[in-house]
Design a protein around this motif. Structure first.
Motif, PDB file in Angstrom:
ATOM      1  N   ILE A  91       0.832  -1.200   0.000  1.00 27.47           N
ATOM      2  CA  ILE A  91       0.000   0.000   0.000  1.00 27.47           C
ATOM      3  C   ILE A  91       0.876   1.262   0.000  1.00 27.47           C
ATOM      4  CG2 ILE A  91      -0.311  -0.027   2.531  1.00 27.47           C
ATOM      5  CD1 ILE A  91      -3.072   0.958   0.171  1.00 27.47           C
ATOM      6  N   MET A  92       1.979   1.237   0.736  1.00 25.16           N
ATOM      7  CA  MET A  92       2.894   2.387   0.750  1.00 25.16           C
ATOM      8  C   MET A  92       3.435   2.661  -0.640  1.00 25.16           C
ATOM      9  SD  MET A  92       5.518   2.507   4.000  1.00 25.16           S
ATOM     10  CE  MET A  92       6.278   0.990   3.495  1.00 25.16           C
ATOM     11  N   ASP A  93       3.836   1.603  -1.345  1.00 29.87           N
ATOM     12  CA  ASP A  93       4.419   1.801  -2.662  1.00 29.87           C
ATOM     13  C   ASP A  93       3.387   2.371  -3.635  1.00 29.87           C
ATOM     14  OD1 ASP A  93       6.898   1.379  -4.236  1.00 29.87           O
ATOM     15  OD2 ASP A  93       5.518   0.227  -5.498  1.00 29.87           O
TER      16      ASP A  93
ATOM     17  N   ARG B 202       0.757   4.222  -2.830  1.00 29.51           N
ATOM     18  CA  ARG B 202       0.469   5.599  -2.436  1.00 29.51           C
ATOM     19  C   ARG B 202       1.589   6.549  -2.849  1.00 29.51           C
ATOM     20  NH1 ARG B 202      -4.683   4.684  -1.916  1.00 29.51           N
ATOM     21  NH2 ARG B 202      -5.437   4.286   0.188  1.00 29.51           N
TER      22      ARG B 202
ATOM     23  N   TYR C  69      12.092   6.112  -1.328  1.00 30.96           N
ATOM     24  CA  TYR C  69      11.169   7.137  -1.817  1.00 30.96           C
ATOM     25  C   TYR C  69      11.829   8.494  -1.611  1.00 30.96           C
ATOM     26  CZ  TYR C  69       8.236   3.070  -1.703  1.00 30.96           C
ATOM     27  OH  TYR C  69       7.750   1.803  -1.924  1.00 30.96           O
TER      28      TYR C  69
ATOM     29  N   TYR D 277       1.815   5.119   7.850  1.00 35.32           N
ATOM     30  CA  TYR D 277       2.258   3.741   7.676  1.00 35.32           C
ATOM     31  C   TYR D 277       3.418   3.407   8.609  1.00 35.32           C
ATOM     32  CZ  TYR D 277      -1.019   3.486   3.917  1.00 35.32           C
ATOM     33  OH  TYR D 277      -2.195   3.493   3.219  1.00 35.32           O
TER      34      TYR D 277
END
Lengths: 323, 323, 323, 323, 323, 323
Positions: free
Chosen positions: A283-285, A287, F183, F280
């Motif tokens: 989910i982080m990737d 988002r 990121y 997260y």
């Protein structure tokens, strides 16, 4: 002719421009007006965006010559039609070999090549200490190698670009490596295998065109879904490779639970830490991908449009980044 | 002794009774009081219900002699302990072969024998026109025959009795036959196969004791669940039997969607009429089973206790049935 | 003229066709263009579908002559207007008695006549053993006979056709008969009465046109709803007929609870087995109706459009049916 | 004897106290210990609270003499049993006429008499300008007068005291009068009638004991609920009194919608302002009642226990009130 | 010219009318047609409604002369464009001082002046017994006086008119006064202060134009929201004025909890009676405002359109009001 | 005496053991039996777990000598009381300085010291490029330094140990550093400041005892909650330090949105990537903490108990870790 905007990419088109360029035909269809005239209705794209295009007074010949999925050269005028830009085609032809077109210029693609990303993944697998996981991950990756090298991760959501699936996986894998240094009780090989295989079912769920974009969902994809398909794929390769059933079960559970909540397609919640972590990596990737993409076409100090993939949120790009 | 209630079944026990009888030991454990005395804490059952039982001043010898899962003969006094009946054991011994005990007397069981029900199902399969469905259904039933003949359908919910799984399936199959006469556009063979195989994953999801009652959930059962396991079983048997992949897919979808909503474990909604109907056959059969069972211990004109399996509802037994 | 497609029904119209035929006017309105021209905007229907139709250069005279709810004869050209077919009317007149038009040809209707279906229901009532239920069911059916013979069951959802209400009830009644043979502890007369009367409030909830299609909801229908209205109707007829209050209460509860969950309009869950079963009979019949209807215009091996009445699902029509 | 706490009310009992007093028996039951001794297990109440009480070594004679619903005189010691106070009875007898007990002392009751509150309501009705509403409200109030004078508004929630229903209604009526001065477009007579009749179905939904407390729910109450019953009552009185059907419909809708959301029992949302306002008057009055009650046994600057009737909230009593 | 409809207000415009009048420009934008013509696309409003307007063959000069937020005089023809009315402008000029236009005629405004309403609020504060609350309320009102005199309470929902915020607050304050006479245990000063300050954060959440209508949300408004902003404002003024921290906390809690449920923006439920009451005063006032507004353009005996601000309900205006 | 288990920690106690040791008194209360005897009811803890303990025949003197929050030496017998272990105290005294007890032995604590963790956080802040963020983070940390060095992160959920808050923050900070390498478009200083300050409101929300465990929630904590309190703290320090209001706003939004969904206390969803990532990081760290803790007392190949902090899930500890 000074008016022509040959170098312009689609995102720079403005009403009134006269443009010439190469485009990918994403949608192609014949339509008829109320006054009984027939015209081609296209969606053109390049790697900066897409635009509606119309070719008036068309016939069946045009339908045959300009199907979806090819690259053409076109020129014409850009108009504003009820708030949307529209390309009124004046001339159009197929691209020729002599045009020396690179497909990546016309199709939204991942920032790295499939080969680079796959090589990183394979090196990671080669480093596994757990032999069963190494056998399983290798076997699946080998089997799907050709499709992995071009598959997107979605039809319309995050990573819906050429090589998007590998980009999603390799980005998650880097994050997984980073986090296992903090949460060192996690089994690295188990987590990495989960990351590498978690969306493998998508290859069977979606049909793609030659260009590497999703065309449609397969019948099996609609009736079962990539999660159930992924669990099935692991089952088959486990039988073929004869690995430890406990390993099979752990990876199947990780795939099954990686959407976390039932309404999102996971009939079981994660029940061990690597499965839990897999969900957050996924989910982080997604988002980060979507927010980074929003930022690209946004000025500092403004909000984006409401974005469907982000539950209809408007994203704020602070002026802090400019500092 | 006039006071003894030898013929009494558990559901008829009252505080103050002195009783003698045979019972199944459902739970067996050693405990210690605050005053440091040790005692055995049992749950006894027969085919009418269950009761807590205590054997005071016990030792390790008792733990060995009276484990869960066997039938014993016991006598003692029934007391009311904070609103619950309790059996204070005065004498206890294992049942002997000479006692000639029939296991069905002590373990809640389906009203028909496993053989009768399985025979009905097999006759139905034998009548299929669709050869692929006939091959698939036969292969799976053959493989699981022995377990099907005793498996319950649940640990605590509807059909949690010996042979409960077959009873649930055969009852649904009768209803399916009845309804296809009304909704005649349904494909009978497809619907019947769905009915017969929809809960097959439960055999791998739950471990049972010799008695045919659920002991525990398997690791695989907790990590995957009977729906995902059932989809996997169909996948395996399809590979083995080489049937039409479309058939495999239809049955996998029926299993996947038969709980209907994600929160109940189905990641896909039913997408064709036989899958839709399968869901209603399943839920109707469960509800009718539970309501019929509630009625059995209920007077006309009264409400039952709140029943967990019926979303906490109290069921009303009208006086109309008496007429 | 060879080009004319006189025999074509609406579902077979294609862009470019020139057609002549009789149609039912479902919607009729006068509109004005930006250039201040006035035109009639119609929805035409026959028993295969509906189409938008336009009559240019209209005046008030046309408004008076071609209202919604009548049958007309029209000819004109079929065009594609932004992906939707449109009928450009060239000639139009009211149908004449000499045209000998059968209303069923133009208005979607149940596959059996109202008389046949009502006769089946009345025979069932005549066979009741419970006299109170027989009195109640007969009284209500007698009172609403005329309207029952034409009423649809809905404005836009399942069974929204002429005689749709009777078709829904008689189909459920056949299913109820079939299922009581499996679940024989159910009280047949009680269940059948519940089936027959469960939607009786709809007759007061909706106003229909002469054609037997729903025109609008009544004020009472919007403020109370057919469930509360149905409970009220049973109350009134119980007072009039003097039947056993327990019977009244059971039928009122069955009507009250037949939508099952509060969000669907039922303030109480079903609390006895016949009420529970009534719900499943109702929902099953609606689903089977909608899926069967989807199949009618669908090729084997394809998915339907997303259907609102089926919670936006796409229905799959397997190739298995062709075998 | 100095130790006796004759004047103490239940809320002032402390572990170790020896007390004498009159109490209402709310619950009475015979139980048996593990050592086979029988004892009476009571719940005693007065108008300040309730307490568990035990009478050891009891027999059937005690069951007959001390049933629930009467007032007795008892003395004994207060003990702490696992964190709860318990009354160990040493002497007990029925109250005598010569004891001159006032029932309000032992049963939680509204702060005004039923006659006062009913008189206020009737004066309000007498002032109505709308004759149909006056006729309807009067007819219903007259019919239920005797029961209204003692009925509580609930079994366990807000206003579950003697005369609680009238107290709830008269308090809401005062608030309605106050608010119509602010929202003057509201029809006063319509709103007041809605207030007066909104819970009338509760009289048929619940059975009460002589004391004016709820004993149990009626069969009709469980199968239909007070909202549906109330709609039915209005229907019956409308037929009897021959009032304008529009008036009947408005009041029925107000009753139907006054719980606002389906999950709370209202199948329709309020669709006109008086119905909307009725809901807020109802919920406000319930909340104010419960919070005021919480404050009564709470010190300034502290939180109350979590209160079920307030969705498990703890209420804060600020020190501001002391100023 | 007889055809001209000078006195007509927007709500009375009909297709075909030729109209002359003054209007407020709510939206102003330049657009380009497919045929490359440029035109101004406006939304015009007066105090009865709004209409789309088009000025053909425009240039940059028009963009400068006719921005949003000013009042103009325009004449032209009203046409029906796909079911919506459209104003085809023939002549347009800015309003002149000599036109002597009153802004309230063109901008929806509260029925009382800001000064009257603010005066009522200040008198109420002046009567407080609690000095801390008096200091806090006065300080905040003084600080925001100028903006309070024109601010609306919303962009699109209830009270989205000039002076709407004061109108909402003063109407709630009147209702609070009325209700504290019924629920007299409430602390009047605390409740009134909560009413007066509950939406104060809206002044920072929304940017308004000179006209007193909301233009947009501020960055801070989108990132924090008026509830969190309001809590912050109270914090700041408490520090400045040095009032009792308990008072600060109570008012902050009242602001924080006044939307009641988390999904509506309140992270805490009301935990004392004045906070609870504040919520009901707020929601009641919003509902009454919206329903009264719906009634204004509705005939007796009809339903309104579905209203978004009322959760998509249609409101019924009974014929009873006519009596 | 061989029977004594001096070295045993609480988690190793078994029914029947006679034990001697030092314990932390977590709960201390006087109770009275039905037979009017008074006893002390304790909860004892050490760094391995906790146990109920009883000291019979106690008096007020004991209440004074053995309050909650101190360390005592006790000896006695371990018994099984209805499935729970219980410590029957035979001797008890306060710990003496000469006992040389280390508080960490008796109170569950983070695995690193507060000083180490705080030093890591301060070094991170010292490295910030953004001066406003550096000023803000330093100011807040300096102000709360003493409390940060001992505060837990919760009363009962994850990180509810001494120094738990710092442990949670420093662990998240390490993960944030790791992820910003993947990121890289994220603003490091912004994200790190969000991590460091996200739970700062907890220090005002909860009161702790000397031992560093949560005693209770503060009045302000219950009425506002740590999220709203944290937003307020940032507001205060921003005023004091005079930093850029945009920075203040970003950090306030990050705190406000870090629980993500309204039902979990966040009235706004994250609206920029650092806020999204903060959520997260927070949830991942909590989950990893709880799962790691579950594993500590679990055998390979088994499931844990259902854990409340993990939404009632049972965690599976695979045998894979043993390899």
């Amino acid at each position: 002719m000074a008016e022509k905007a040959f170098e312009k990419k689609i995102k720079d088109f403005r009403a009134g421009d006269f443009v010439v360029g190469f485009f990918y035909i994403k949608v192609s269809e014949m339509k008829t007006t109320t006054t009984n005239n027939r015209y081609m209705n296209f969606t053109f794209s390049d790697n900066t965006g897409e635009i509606n295009a119309k070719l008036w007074d068309s016939d069946e010949e045009n339908v045959r010559r300009f199907p979806a999925g090819i690259i053409i050269k076109a020129e014409g005028r850009i108009a504003d039609w009820q708030g949307q830009l529209q390309f009124k085609i004046e001339r159009i032809r197929k691209s020729l070999e002599t045009d020396a077109i690179a497909v990546e210029e016309f199709i939204p693609s991942a920032p790295e090549t499939g080969e680079e990303m796959l090589s990183y993944i394979e090196k990671t697998i080669a480093g596994f200490k757990n032999n069963d996981l190494k056998i399983l991950a290798s076997a699946v990756i080998d089997h799907y190698r050709d499709r992995l090298l071009i598959y997107p991760a979605a039809k319309a959501n995050h990573h819906s670009v050429r090589c998007g699936l590998l980009f999603h996986v390799s980005s998650m894998l880097r994050a997984a490596e980073a986090l296992t240094s903090v949460y060192s009780f996690l089994d690295k090989d188990l987590l990495y295998t989960g990351v590498i295989l978690h969306d493998i079912g998508k290859i069977e769920e979606m049909n793609i065109s030659d260009s590497g974009l999703v065309d449609s969902y397969s019948v099996k994809g609609i009736l079962l879904g990539h999660i159930t398909q992924g669990v099935g794929i692991i089952g088959e390769f486990s039988v073929k490779t004869g690995i430890d059933p406990e390993i099979t079960l752990l990876i199947q559970h990780m795939i099954l639970s990686h959407h976390y909540i039932p309404e999102h397609g996971s009939p079981k919640f994660p029940l061990f830490p690597e499965a839990e972590m897999l969900h957050y990596l996924d989910i982080m990737d997604a988002r980060m991908y979507d927010m980074k993409k929003a930022f690209e076409s946004q000025d500092a100090g403004t909000f984006s449009e409401r974005m469907r993939s982000l539950d209809n949120r408007q994203i704020y790009k602070s002026t802090i980044y400019a500092e």
